[in-house]
Write an enzyme that holds these catalytic residues in place. Sequence first.
Site: not given
Length: 316
Positions: A232, A261, A280
């Site tokens: 994360r 993000e 991601h």
Amino acid sequence: MKPFIVVPDGFDKSLFEELKKNSNLEVHPTSKVSQDELKTLLPKVNGLIIRSATTVNAELLELAPNLKIVIRAGEGTDNIDKTLCAAKGVKVANTPGANNNSAAEQAVALMMSCLRNTPFANKTMHEGKWEKNALTGLELWKKKVGIVGFGRIGQIVAKRISGFEPEVLFFDPVMEKSDLANTRKVTDLKEIFSTCDIVTIHTPLLPQTKGMVTGELLNLMKKDAILINAARGGIVDEEALYTLLKDKKIRCAGFDVFATEPLPADSKLIELDNLIMSPHVGASTEEAQFRVGEMAVHQINEFFVNNNLLNEVKGK
């Protein structure tokens, strides 16, 4: 009146069709809707199945007075305000374990890419260059690997790299030991960052892990060390990471996750030639997406048809 279900962030087509066949539910006809369209649907929504694109915050919850459950098709629930959901009587659940293998494999892929300079080699080849002498890499064999967070994903990483015969140190406040050979627990993060050739992060984003990897820890790393984060964003101090990599104080880093993000176009991290980045995609395999969807479909059916809440995640 049938419960109204919306799946705004995309879903495996076959699973979505299976969900729509449930005569006990009304399912929005498409498995991906824009955030603006979602706002128009929220007043009558009873159940949401989301991934990472939708944030369940005060604004969304205010627009969804009839919402009963949010299922995160994945494991991380940091895009859901679980405390506010609890206050409003909205249940939160996830699909634990469904994408663990994919996330672990992404960490290993980044690890190998850093060790062998593969992305840079590919880039120069496509530029018509032959930079063999500039691309000498390192082996994973017999390296000392530090795993920060030794839950399900951290353990899979240790298993996947075991064929390279590494010495594995792990830091985890819950796990006491490992059955894997050449693996031992340490109780001080400084030992991992100061002694390991590779450090890979596998903790959830929680109040106690946010910013856990500080500049002080990063500056303990060896000059040829590699840092991996496929867990994360927000766990690693990105400002300190930028300085560390810019000054070539470590060899390379491989990151799949970031504090903000999508990564902003003006992020200083983009400048770095010793940072390998991906957007991601740790859980973005066909196999993982099918597994998380399969679990989510089962859970939404269980909740509304059988009054059974599976894999509840409560606020902390």
